[in-house]
Scaffold this active site. Structure first.
Site, PDB file in Angstrom:
ATOM      1  N   TYR A  96     -15.142  38.719   6.775  1.00 39.30           N
ATOM      2  CA  TYR A  96     -14.073  37.741   7.017  1.00 39.30           C
ATOM      3  C   TYR A  96     -14.646  36.363   7.285  1.00 39.30           C
ATOM      4  O   TYR A  96     -14.213  35.365   6.710  1.00 39.30           O
ATOM      5  CB  TYR A  96     -13.233  38.211   8.202  1.00 39.30           C
ATOM      6  CG  TYR A  96     -12.106  37.287   8.591  1.00 39.30           C
ATOM      7  CD1 TYR A  96     -10.971  37.186   7.799  1.00 39.30           C
ATOM      8  CD2 TYR A  96     -12.165  36.522   9.757  1.00 39.30           C
ATOM      9  CE1 TYR A  96      -9.914  36.349   8.154  1.00 39.30           C
ATOM     10  CE2 TYR A  96     -11.126  35.686  10.121  1.00 39.30           C
ATOM     11  CZ  TYR A  96     -10.001  35.601   9.313  1.00 39.30           C
ATOM     12  OH  TYR A  96      -8.968  34.762   9.672  1.00 39.30           O
ATOM     13  N   SER A 116     -10.771  29.579   9.859  1.00 42.53           N
ATOM     14  CA  SER A 116     -10.964  30.255  11.141  1.00 42.53           C
ATOM     15  C   SER A 116     -12.031  29.553  11.963  1.00 42.53           C
ATOM     16  O   SER A 116     -12.997  29.015  11.412  1.00 42.53           O
ATOM     17  CB  SER A 116     -11.379  31.713  10.901  1.00 42.53           C
ATOM     18  OG  SER A 116     -11.756  32.334  12.117  1.00 42.53           O
ATOM     19  N   LYS A 131     -14.270  32.773   5.022  1.00 41.66           N
ATOM     20  CA  LYS A 131     -13.660  31.547   5.535  1.00 41.66           C
ATOM     21  C   LYS A 131     -14.630  30.362   5.437  1.00 41.66           C
ATOM     22  O   LYS A 131     -14.199  29.211   5.270  1.00 41.66           O
ATOM     23  CB  LYS A 131     -13.190  31.743   6.974  1.00 41.66           C
ATOM     24  CG  LYS A 131     -12.022  32.722   7.106  1.00 41.66           C
ATOM     25  CD  LYS A 131     -10.786  32.255   6.351  1.00 41.66           C
ATOM     26  CE  LYS A 131      -9.573  33.121   6.635  1.00 41.66           C
ATOM     27  NZ  LYS A 131      -8.343  32.656   5.974  1.00 41.66           N
TER      28      LYS A 131
END
Length: 271
Positions: free
Chosen positions: A187, A151, A191
């Protein structure tokens, strides 16, 4: 006639995975696309929808049941692919999600643990196990590629700037406790860890000729974390087909100069 490449995409029945399958299926190059899905029924439905959208393809799509949080499921899929094809040319570790909504509604220690444990189990540990099990089939390819879908918000450089911080309404007020903010910290950090896994596999596969990439597809209107495409569109997310076309280009060798880096559609993403 050139032999079609064999591409396995986890989480291929929805979101970015679906768009990646679709882009490959619409390509002028021939591929055998293994659509990984936790549910064979959902994969079959997705394939029927996709084939109606893209008639006359040179490629084939094969549903494959795989739950990357279930080692037995991964092993079963491995044996099936090994016996039928003997190799894979590209593994796209796409399956992943965000669980930060848990922490927004439950900012207690148990909510924090649930958020981080779920994010790391799916996005990090399961991608590592998936790659470990399928490594022999990648090495068996004459032109192998390994992709980890990461991401843009995993960039430490970008996030170190106040301008690019993820406090969408500015920093929280002084004092404690701080009110929950939608920073996607669980999150994001998962990543960042995935980026390190990508680098480790680059070193591991150095003598095997496997090109390894971190893929930053951009802010796309998928159903990430159950937020829904329309909600994300209203926040400025782009059409997910953009990410699908980008992944197709990497699979087809058009971005090999980015091997060993996190790349986006415009170039190399800052660490």
């Amino acid at each position: 006639m050139a032999e079609s490449s064999i591409v396995l995409i986890t989480g291929g029945n929805t979101g970015l995975g679906y768009e990646s399958v679709k882009a490959l299926y619409a390509s002028s190059q021939a591929h055998t696309i293994l659509m990984g899905s936790r549910s064979l029924a959902k994969a079959t439905d997705a394939i029927a929808k996709l084939q109606a959208e893209v008639p006359g393809s040179k490629s084939a799509i094969v549903p494959i049941q795989i739950d990357i949080e279930d080692d037995k499921s991964i092993e079963k899929a491995f044996q099936k692919v090994k016996s039928k094809y003997g190799r894979i040319d590209t593994l796209v570790n796409n399956a992943g999600s965000t669980f930060d909504s848990i922490m927004l509604t439950d900012p207690s220690p148990s909510g924090i643990r649930a958020t981080f444990n779920k994010a790391y189990s799916l996005n990090v540990t399961s991608s590592q196990v998936m790659t470990h099990i399928f490594a022999p089939l990648l090495i068996a390819s004459s032109d192998p590629r390994l992709l980890f879908v990461t991401s843009g918000i995993s960039s430490l450089e970008r996030n170190s700037s106040d301008e690019n911080s993820n406090f969408v309404r500015g920093p929280p007020p002084k004092g404690w406790p701080k009110p929950p903010v939608p920073s996607q910290i669980g999150y994001r950090t998962s990543k960042v860890a995935l980026n390190m896994i990508m680098l480790e596999w680059k070193k591991t596969f150095k003598v095997d000729g496997v090109k390894v990439f971190g893929i930053s597809p951009g802010f796309l209107a998928t159903n990430l974390g159950g937020m829904g495409p329309e909600f994300l569109k209203n926040m400025g997310a782009a059409d997910p087909s953009i990410g699908g076309h980008f992944i197709r280009d990497v699979v087809e060798g058009k971005r090999d100069e980015g091997h060993g880096k996190v790349i986006n559609k415009d170039g190399v993403m800052p660490w």
